[in-house]
Motif scaffolding. Structure first.
Motif, mmCIF file in Angstrom:
data_model
loop_
_atom_site.group_PDB
_atom_site.id
_atom_site.type_symbol
_atom_site.label_atom_id
_atom_site.label_comp_id
_atom_site.label_asym_id
_atom_site.label_seq_id
_atom_site.Cartn_x
_atom_site.Cartn_y
_atom_site.Cartn_z
ATOM 1 N N LEU A 99 9.410 4.511 2.694
ATOM 2 C CA LEU A 99 8.477 3.405 2.475
ATOM 3 C C LEU A 99 8.702 2.744 1.132
ATOM 4 O O LEU A 99 8.592 1.521 0.995
ATOM 5 C CB LEU A 99 7.039 3.908 2.579
ATOM 6 C CG LEU A 99 6.573 4.363 3.961
ATOM 7 C CD1 LEU A 99 5.157 4.905 3.891
ATOM 8 C CD2 LEU A 99 6.645 3.218 4.955
ATOM 9 N N ALA A 100 9.024 3.569 0.109
ATOM 10 C CA ALA A 100 9.232 3.013 -1.222
ATOM 11 C C ALA A 100 10.441 2.087 -1.268
ATOM 12 O O ALA A 100 10.484 1.152 -2.074
ATOM 13 C CB ALA A 100 9.391 4.140 -2.236
ATOM 14 N N LYS A 101 11.427 2.325 -0.401
ATOM 15 C CA LYS A 101 12.636 1.508 -0.392
ATOM 16 C C LYS A 101 12.554 0.342 0.590
ATOM 17 O O LYS A 101 13.446 -0.508 0.611
ATOM 18 C CB LYS A 101 13.848 2.374 -0.011
ATOM 19 C CG LYS A 101 14.144 3.481 -1.006
ATOM 20 C CD LYS A 101 15.281 4.365 -0.503
ATOM 21 C CE LYS A 101 15.538 5.537 -1.445
ATOM 22 N NZ LYS A 101 16.612 6.427 -0.934
ATOM 23 N N SER A 102 11.508 0.298 1.394
ATOM 24 C CA SER A 102 11.415 -0.707 2.445
ATOM 25 C C SER A 102 10.654 -1.941 1.959
ATOM 26 O O SER A 102 9.905 -1.893 0.982
ATOM 27 C CB SER A 102 10.717 -0.131 3.681
ATOM 28 O OG SER A 102 11.396 1.005 4.168
ATOM 29 N N SER A 103 10.875 -3.037 2.677
ATOM 30 C CA SER A 103 10.101 -4.251 2.446
ATOM 31 C C SER A 103 8.910 -4.215 3.394
ATOM 32 O O SER A 103 9.014 -4.522 4.583
ATOM 33 C CB SER A 103 10.965 -5.486 2.718
ATOM 34 O OG SER A 103 10.215 -6.662 2.537
ATOM 35 N N LEU A 104 7.777 -3.797 2.860
ATOM 36 C CA LEU A 104 6.589 -3.562 3.681
ATOM 37 C C LEU A 104 5.874 -4.865 4.022
ATOM 38 O O LEU A 104 5.819 -5.794 3.218
ATOM 39 C CB LEU A 104 5.618 -2.642 2.947
ATOM 40 C CG LEU A 104 6.003 -1.167 2.841
ATOM 41 C CD1 LEU A 104 5.038 -0.454 1.924
ATOM 42 C CD2 LEU A 104 5.996 -0.512 4.203
ATOM 43 N N GLN A 105 5.328 -4.907 5.219
ATOM 44 C CA GLN A 105 4.423 -5.978 5.617
ATOM 45 C C GLN A 105 3.081 -5.350 5.947
ATOM 46 O O GLN A 105 2.999 -4.501 6.827
ATOM 47 C CB GLN A 105 4.956 -6.721 6.839
ATOM 48 C CG GLN A 105 6.290 -7.416 6.618
ATOM 49 C CD GLN A 105 6.737 -8.180 7.835
ATOM 50 O OE1 GLN A 105 6.022 -9.034 8.351
ATOM 51 N NE2 GLN A 105 7.923 -7.878 8.330
ATOM 52 N N ASN A 106 2.059 -5.751 5.220
ATOM 53 C CA ASN A 106 0.716 -5.229 5.434
ATOM 54 C C ASN A 106 -0.115 -6.319 6.096
ATOM 55 O O ASN A 106 -0.442 -7.336 5.463
ATOM 56 C CB ASN A 106 0.082 -4.799 4.111
ATOM 57 C CG ASN A 106 -1.204 -4.021 4.324
ATOM 58 O OD1 ASN A 106 -1.858 -4.143 5.356
ATOM 59 N ND2 ASN A 106 -1.573 -3.204 3.361
ATOM 60 N N TYR A 107 -0.446 -6.121 7.378
ATOM 61 C CA TYR A 107 -1.191 -7.124 8.125
ATOM 62 C C TYR A 107 -2.696 -7.068 7.846
ATOM 63 O O TYR A 107 -3.428 -7.891 8.390
ATOM 64 C CB TYR A 107 -0.942 -6.941 9.623
ATOM 65 C CG TYR A 107 0.486 -7.162 10.021
ATOM 66 C CD1 TYR A 107 0.999 -8.441 10.192
ATOM 67 C CD2 TYR A 107 1.355 -6.088 10.224
ATOM 68 C CE1 TYR A 107 2.317 -8.643 10.558
ATOM 69 C CE2 TYR A 107 2.683 -6.284 10.583
ATOM 70 C CZ TYR A 107 3.150 -7.560 10.749
ATOM 71 O OH TYR A 107 4.460 -7.755 11.101
ATOM 72 N N SER A 108 -3.129 -6.116 7.021
ATOM 73 C CA SER A 108 -4.553 -5.976 6.717
ATOM 74 C C SER A 108 -4.901 -6.458 5.315
ATOM 75 O O SER A 108 -6.052 -6.373 4.910
ATOM 76 C CB SER A 108 -4.972 -4.507 6.863
ATOM 77 O OG SER A 108 -4.695 -4.031 8.163
ATOM 78 N N MET A 109 -3.927 -6.908 4.568
ATOM 79 C CA MET A 109 -4.163 -7.381 3.210
ATOM 80 C C MET A 109 -3.488 -8.738 3.024
ATOM 81 O O MET A 109 -2.451 -8.996 3.624
ATOM 82 C CB MET A 109 -3.628 -6.368 2.177
ATOM 83 C CG MET A 109 -4.378 -5.057 2.170
ATOM 84 S SD MET A 109 -3.701 -3.870 0.980
ATOM 85 C CE MET A 109 -4.041 -4.685 -0.583
ATOM 86 N N PRO A 110 -4.088 -9.651 2.209
ATOM 87 C CA PRO A 110 -5.276 -9.439 1.390
ATOM 88 C C PRO A 110 -6.582 -9.457 2.182
ATOM 89 O O PRO A 110 -7.610 -9.022 1.697
ATOM 90 C CB PRO A 110 -5.213 -10.607 0.408
ATOM 91 C CG PRO A 110 -4.492 -11.675 1.155
ATOM 92 C CD PRO A 110 -3.484 -10.971 1.990
#
Length: 503
Positions: A208-219
């Motif tokens: 996860l630390a190396k990935s480009s995360l997409q957070n669909y719950s934020m902002p």
């Protein structure tokens, strides 16, 4: 007296203290976490079992010392575990007003157990530091074997410090759509993610630390979704897009604000691809909502009489004779000639000259809101509205609408005939088809019959004077005549100069 002797000689006191701490745990722990009392209880029972087993051994038995050390470790670990839970839930959690991250709890608990182990080894007469310094090879082996574990640990600490997501958030950590899920647990080694298929994935913290995360719950919980649909090329986007947007409105789960919209996404072998964009705030229901949206789009296309196109290759075979091609070309020229007759100063041209001018014209299509000409810019084209509607605006900074022109009306004649810069901007209101006459198409006509320049200049002068008369009704007939003659001379001079015509 050594620590081990204290704990063994006063084992009853140790058992009592450990038991009291265990009994206090149910009073402090939340209902869902009372199962955590099992570990300190098991550790305490192991200590009691060791004390009981030592009573059956001879005094000179070699097992006495190892059992004594093990008992000290189990009793100390039981107290450490109970004490940590009591402090965590009775002081820290209530003071901070929230849950302490799982990775922090696990790390603190591991340090406590490590401290108990060190104290136990020291009580047994073993110096812990000597074990590490006497074997560099052992240290290297342990470091290499724990490389991934330590990487996950520090990555987990970084995630907790940055907090890119929380338990309950919906995330995606790569390009695979099946790897979208809701976070159900975060610990020192990995994050557990539950997908819509109710499959639990364990993703290492380092990944996860190396990935480009997409957070669909934020902002916020609001997320934009897309539905793609194709329509045939012969259907204008201006007519298709409103129908698609109206179809999405009212779908359960689609938010009214921000409103849904649609744009032309691409041109494919199937047709024009539209991207229908809408917003939801219940990401867990995204597939159900998306299915309903696509269902409504299908019905909208059916109501328009549009079949969703399949991949196709268009092969056209023509069996045209030369006479037929000439006939069709002549028909198009005749249609443009009829449009030219609507322009007053071109109506004055002989039929043959006007027909020759029609051969050099062409049509353009403009989308709603698209600018056709800009005020202040140079131009050399005349525009005739064949279909649709355009808006005439003046003012470069703050534009004001002064007129609207429909089919049969024209603009840009002074730039064509005299080279004047545009006096106004013109923008399409609706999808508009415009007939365009450029200077190069008009030049051969005037070069063949230079006397036509005088006719055109007089018509333009009379039209300008009529517009001025509308603003000033007090002008006398004699003044009008003199003004027309003067304006005709000026325009004629400018037309001859622009087109390099002889007097």
């Amino acid at each position: 007296m050594k620590l081990s002797e204290h704990l063994t000689l006063t084992g009853g006191v140790g058992i009592a203290v450990a038991a009291v701490m265990i009994l206090l745990l149910p009073l402090v722990l939340p209902k869902g976490e009372r199962g955590r009392t099992k570990l300190p209880l098991i550790l305490l029972l192991l200590y009691v079992a060791i004390v009981a087993s030592r009573s059956f051994l001879d005094d000179d038995s070699p097992s006495h010392e190892p059992l004594k050390v093990a008992g000290v470790f189990f009793l100390g670990s039981s107290m450490a575990r109970s004490g940590f839970l009591l402090v965590l839930h009775s002081v820290i959690t209530r003071t901070l007003g929230g849950n302490v991250p799982r990775i922090v709890r696990d790390l603190v608990q591991a340090l406590l157990f490590m401290g108990v182990l060190m104290l136990t080894l020291r009580a047994a007469g073993v110096e812990p530091s000597s074990l590490l310094t006497t074997s560099a090879l052992l240290t290297a082996v342990i470091g290499l074997s724990l490389q991934d574990t330590l990487g996950n640990l520090f990555a987990g600490l970084a995630i907790q410090a940055q907090r890119p997501f929380r338990v309950g958030d919906w995330i995606q950590y790569d390009d695979t759509e099946h790897h979208i899920g809701r976070i159900v647990e975060m610990n020192w080694r990995a994050v557990k993610v539950e997908t819509l298929d109710k499959v639990e994935m364990t993703v290492p913290n380092a990944t996860l630390a190396k990935s480009s995360l997409q957070n669909y719950s934020m902002p916020t919980r609001v997320a934009r979704r897309h539905a793609y649909v194709e329509a045939p090329y012969d259907r204008p986007p201006e007519r298709v897009i409103p129908q698609l947007v109206d179809a999405v409105r009212g779908v359960a789960g689609v938010l009214p604000r921000p409103p849904a919209d649609a744009v032309v996404k691409d041109f494919t072998e199937r047709g024009v691809r539209y991207d229908v964009r809408y917003y939801i705030d219940d990401f867990e229901q995204r597939e159900l909502i998306g299915g309903q949206v696509r269902e409504r789009l299908w019905y909208a296309l059916q109501r328009m009489g549009v079949e969703i196109p399949v991949p196709q290759r268009l092969v056209r075979m023509f069996d045209y004779t030369e006479e037929r091609l000439e006939h069709e070309a002549e028909a198009r020229v005749d249609e443009r000639d009829r449009a030219l007759k609507r322009v007053d100063f071109l109506r004055a041209l002989p039929d043959e000259a006007r027909h020759r001018l029609a051969e050099g014209t062409h049509t353009r299509m403009y989308a709603p809101g698209e600018t056709i000409i800009v005020e202040g810019e140079a131009g050399e084209e005349l525009f005739i509205v064949r279909s649709g509607e355009v808006r005439v605006e003046i003012g470069r900074r703050k534009r004001h609408e002064v007129a609207r022109l429909g089919p049969g009306q024209f603009f840009g004649e002074m730039s064509l005939m005299t080279g004047e810069h545009r006096k106004a901007s013109v923008r399409a209101v609706r999808e508009s088809e415009i007939l365009v006459i450029d200077r190069e198409a008009l030049r051969p006509v005037l070069e063949e019959a230079p006397e036509l320049a005088e006719t055109i200049s007089r018509v333009l002068a009379e039209r300008e004077e009529m517009l001025d008369e509308a603003d000033d009704a007090s002008t006398s007939d004699m003044g009008v005549k003199k003004s027309v003659e003067r304006e005709t001379s000026v325009l004629l001079w400018r037309i001859r100069k622009l087109f390099s015509l002889k007097d």
